[in-house]
Design an enzyme around this catalytic site. Structure first.
Site, PDB file in Angstrom:
ATOM      1  N   LYS A  50      17.341 -25.998  10.738  1.00  0.00           N
ATOM      2  CA  LYS A  50      18.091 -24.718  11.138  1.00  0.00           C
ATOM      3  C   LYS A  50      19.299 -24.351  10.160  1.00  0.00           C
ATOM      4  O   LYS A  50      19.309 -23.673  10.019  1.00  0.00           O
ATOM      5  CB  LYS A  50      19.511 -25.864  12.086  1.00  0.00           C
ATOM      6  CG  LYS A  50      18.264 -25.743  13.862  1.00  0.00           C
ATOM      7  CD  LYS A  50      19.467 -26.320  14.590  1.00  0.00           C
ATOM      8  CE  LYS A  50      19.080 -26.893  16.034  1.00  0.00           C
ATOM      9  NZ  LYS A  50      19.180 -27.844  16.701  1.00  0.00           N
ATOM     10  N   GLN A  94      24.368 -31.931  16.700  1.00  0.00           N
ATOM     11  CA  GLN A  94      22.691 -32.355  17.546  1.00  0.00           C
ATOM     12  C   GLN A  94      22.828 -33.555  18.412  1.00  0.00           C
ATOM     13  O   GLN A  94      23.628 -34.558  17.844  1.00  0.00           O
ATOM     14  CB  GLN A  94      22.022 -32.532  16.009  1.00  0.00           C
ATOM     15  CG  GLN A  94      20.095 -32.807  16.606  1.00  0.00           C
ATOM     16  CD  GLN A  94      19.570 -31.322  16.935  1.00  0.00           C
ATOM     17  OE1 GLN A  94      20.146 -30.466  15.800  1.00  0.00           O
ATOM     18  NE2 GLN A  94      18.898 -31.000  17.501  1.00  0.00           N
ATOM     19  N   ASP A 117      24.881 -23.769  21.461  1.00  0.00           N
ATOM     20  CA  ASP A 117      23.847 -24.042  22.002  1.00  0.00           C
ATOM     21  C   ASP A 117      24.057 -23.778  23.727  1.00  0.00           C
ATOM     22  O   ASP A 117      22.720 -24.282  23.981  1.00  0.00           O
ATOM     23  CB  ASP A 117      23.590 -25.763  22.111  1.00  0.00           C
ATOM     24  CG  ASP A 117      22.429 -26.267  21.318  1.00  0.00           C
ATOM     25  OD1 ASP A 117      21.553 -25.039  20.493  1.00  0.00           O
ATOM     26  OD2 ASP A 117      23.118 -27.416  20.734  1.00  0.00           O
TER      27      ASP A 117
END
Ligand code: NDP
Length: 281
Positions: A50, A94, A117
């Site tokens: 990422k 994460q 997300d």
């Protein structure tokens, strides 16, 4: 006739190239912050990827790597700071988090406007209700992009999603429904998985079980999207038994090189969308 392979790597690169040229003309730059707690090897790899995408596209990028024993309180404090930081437009933590941290508290702490997300209930709720929103769930949105490249029209098609997680299965089913598919969601208690899949024009497999779906279970010509990432003898493999499925499907994604690159590209797209939405306020 064997199935056409849908090249996720190529499609993701074209999306990233488009984003890169759009971002070149922007000031200030969109900013993405990624928070990693602990040293899970898979999570570390995802976060590094990422960060790489983010820099390559031209975002302002921040990665916060915290030790495994970071307290929930300290993590919440960091999130509050990033929520308030005007340089940051997209923020993700994460998952999975170490066991002593309550994941749902963390998901709720991220500012929904920065939740790239698409995990916060404000964003999943908007998706459920079909309300306008800046972000889409990355993996399901990536699946839709892959299906669209086949040229197969979604309207009226029978779609089966295997898996009902909040991250993949449920939002994938909602996106297919919004695109006028007739959708069936299967899970570990589904009585006859093969019978459900055999009816499907479109299959999204997200069970996390290597080789769960074989060619013999598929309808001829189906579009088959394999989200699964399983390690078998050190090799990355999907939920679809690729060799047998390729003989029956019309289109199929490989693992690796299918859904994974699209998930990453959609995250970048979400960050740009979140940036635009925040600047408009
Ligand atoms: P979860 O473990 O949260 O969910 C798995 C789902 O599959 C559950 O709903 C489970 O049913 C269902 N399932 C398990 N076994 C079977 C079976 N034998 N038959 C039918 N359904 C079954 O996983 P995620 O949704 O988070 O991820 C799914 C897979 O996708 C994983 O391999 C993950 O690594 C991968 N993934 C890949 C991404 C990418 O970008 N390529 C991104 C995100 C995930 P039940 O609810 O009944 O337990």
């Amino acid at each position: 006739m064997t199935a056409q392979i849908i090249d996720g790597k190529k499609l993701a690169q074209s999306i990233k190239d488009r984003l890169k040229s759009e971002i070149a003309g922007l000031a200030p730059k969109p900013g993405l912050a990624v928070v990693l707690v602990g040293d899970d090897p898979a999570s570390r790899t995802y976060v590094n990827a990422k960060e790489k995408d983010s820099r390559e596209i031209g975002f302002y990028s921040e990665v916060r790597r915290l030790p495994k024993n970071t307290s929930e309180e300290n993590l919440l404090e960091l999130i509050t700071g990033l929520n308030q930081n005007p340089q940051i437009h997209g923020l993700l933590v994460q998952l999975p988090l170490p066991g002593h941290i309550d994941e749902s508290k963390i998901i709720l702490a991220v500012d929904p406007a920065k939740d790239v997300d698409c995990f916060h209930p404000v964003n999943t709720g908007a998706l459920f209700s079909g309300l306008p929103r800046a972000v889409l769930p990355c993996t399901p949105a990536g699946c839709l992009e892959l299906i669209k490249t086949t040229g197969v029209s979604l309207s009226g098609k029978k779609a089966v999603v295997v898996g009902r997680s909040n991250i993949v299965g449920k939002p994938a089913a909602l996106l297919l429904l919004q695109n006028n598919c007739t959708v069936t969601i299967c899970h570990s208690r589904t009585a006859d998985l093969a019978a459900e899949i055999r009816q499907a024009d479109i299959v999204i497999a997200a069970a996390g079980k290597a080789g769960l779906i074989t060619g013999a279970m598929l309808k001829k010509g189906a579009v088959v999207i394999d989200v699964g990432t399983n390690r078998v003898d050190g090799k990355l493999t999907g939920d679809i038994d690729f060799a047998s499925a390729q003989e029956i499907a019309g289109f199929i994604t490989p693992v690796p090189g299918g859904v994974g690159p699209l998930t990453r590209a959609m995250l970048m797209q979400n960050t740009l969308n979140a940036y635009k939405a925040q600047l408009q306020k």
